[in-house]
Design a protein around this motif. Sequence first.
Motif, PDB file in Angstrom:
ATOM      1  N   HIS A  69      21.549   3.374   6.624  1.00  0.00           N
ATOM      2  CA  HIS A  69      22.202   4.655   6.933  1.00  0.00           C
ATOM      3  C   HIS A  69      21.181   5.797   7.022  1.00  0.00           C
ATOM      4  O   HIS A  69      21.481   6.855   7.562  1.00  0.00           O
ATOM      5  N   ALA A 121      27.883   3.328  11.909  1.00  0.00           N
ATOM      6  CA  ALA A 121      28.156   2.820  10.549  1.00  0.00           C
ATOM      7  C   ALA A 121      27.838   1.332  10.547  1.00  0.00           C
ATOM      8  O   ALA A 121      28.627   0.536  11.030  1.00  0.00           O
ATOM      9  N   GLY A 175      28.601   3.645   6.066  1.00  0.00           N
ATOM     10  CA  GLY A 175      29.586   4.385   6.852  1.00  0.00           C
ATOM     11  C   GLY A 175      30.194   5.521   6.037  1.00  0.00           C
ATOM     12  O   GLY A 175      30.385   6.642   6.544  1.00  0.00           O
ATOM     13  N   ILE A 179      31.260   8.647  14.679  1.00  0.00           N
ATOM     14  CA  ILE A 179      30.723   7.486  13.942  1.00  0.00           C
ATOM     15  C   ILE A 179      31.159   6.221  14.675  1.00  0.00           C
ATOM     16  O   ILE A 179      32.345   5.882  14.715  1.00  0.00           O
ATOM     17  N   ILE A 227      33.882   0.700   8.094  1.00  0.00           N
ATOM     18  CA  ILE A 227      34.387   1.538   6.988  1.00  0.00           C
ATOM     19  C   ILE A 227      35.772   1.019   6.575  1.00  0.00           C
ATOM     20  O   ILE A 227      36.123   0.998   5.390  1.00  0.00           O
TER      21      ILE A 227
END
Length: 422
Positions: free
Chosen positions: A335, A368, A374, A390, A396
């Motif tokens: 990330h 993500a 995410g 995203i 997620i």
Amino acid sequence: MAKMVIHGGKRLSGTVTIGGAKNSTVAIIPATILADSPVILDSVPQIKDVYNLMDMLGSMNVASDYDGDVLRVDPTQIKFIALPHGKVKSLRASYYFMGSMLGRFGKAVVGFPGGDDIGPRPIDQHIKGFKALGAQVHQQKDSIVIEAPHGLHGARIFLDMVSVGATINIILAAVRAHGTTVIENAAREPEIIDLATFLNNMGAQIRGVGTQTIRITGVEHLGTQSSHTIIPDRIEAGTYLSLAAAVGDGILVKNIIAEHLDAFLAKIQEMGVNLDVREDSIFVYPNSQLSGIKVKTSVYPGFATDLQQPLTPLMLLADSQSTIIDSIYPKRTRHIPELIKMGAHIKVVNNQILVNHTSHLTGTEVTAEEIRGGASLMIAALMAEGTTVIDCAENIMRGYDRIITKLQNLKADVSYSGNEIF
Ligand SMILES: CC(=O)N[C@H]1[C@@H](OP(=O)(O)OP(=O)(O)OC[C@H]2O[C@@H](n3ccc(=O)[nH]c3=O)[C@H](O)[C@@H]2O)O[C@H](CO)[C@@H](O)[C@@H]1O
Ligand SMILES: C=C(OP(=O)(O)O)C(=O)O
């Protein structure tokens, strides 16, 4: 590929209620096939992993019905089936069918599991446990074949490293084995206690969960007496606490067992986050002055690896540097380049994440790669000026119960386009 679109820069307020724990649920659903009677679970989170596990149950002729947060599973007509691929790859916890099918049928054929891509995730300790219980294990193409033609017997198993998955898989296999199994150096996560509570209420004899030594005396039958309520998700709770500290104007997070979050709460309080910890909820006050902290993840009751990513955006607000060392998954940093795209002042040096004060984040298109990465991007997007898109947001949805509705209830400007409607 699903997209989550967030128009950030707004202060959020209101109440959010935490759902049942993903990591309990995804162990308990495979465990239901050990029962000789229908099973009822409540407080089951609405997450993609649950639907994928239901699909796998269906392929074994196990009917399941999910309504509200109640899941009914009827394993009485179960048939043995090999699970080489398909949904197996869509989540990590599909590997719990290795233990539960072995316990139920004395054999299991399960493909290598999927789950979050957060660095190497070997399953050697699971296999060591199955072998100690008397099973023969070999690899056939992309599947693990586990067979115990003469049944399973109790054994003493010392885990080389503390593993949540291996501890659970050995419990699942041992619960109907002949004799007593002792797991030493066992994991102590609350989700393991939840699984053992579920099994013990069905007649299993599991003692010592929550300590490093677990004793399981095998029983012949397991059957339900009443419904089982899944414990609250401590990782979902920590994510909302972090979000509330970053963009909240006063947010109440309900359905929390604060003790499960001790290490996390200690760290955010050390940062200067102002909290009111109540009986089963936590109120997060709006924050002004935060300081940098050092986080090192470790096994429970230490700081959870699954919470380091959701905490990272909050660290950007601190007036001094924060550092994160993830000793469980040192490569859990995918990330970071995405946060950098949004303007975050972060570096990764020798597997250490260095987070520096960032006064301004800007919305952009990010990806993500996995659940908690995410969640980290989602919080950063709420903090950022402008619009963040995203991509791969379905990741997620693997682990956050009804997240779009929950964020909208906190007055976030968020929308989701994808097959999963939560
Ligand atoms: C479905 C589920 O509950 N997932 C959680 C579970 O994953 P999971 O059960 O996969 O994680 P483990 O606790 O097994 O892994 C801990 C560490 O042990 C290593 N290891 C593990 C088993 C093994 O046979 N050999 C080995 O080397 C892993 O690579 C890792 O470094 O615990 C992780 C650590 O808290 C969490 O991030 C995940 O959210
Ligand atoms: C790593 C995680 O999940 P899984 O083990 O299911 O991939 C997680 O929930 O953060």
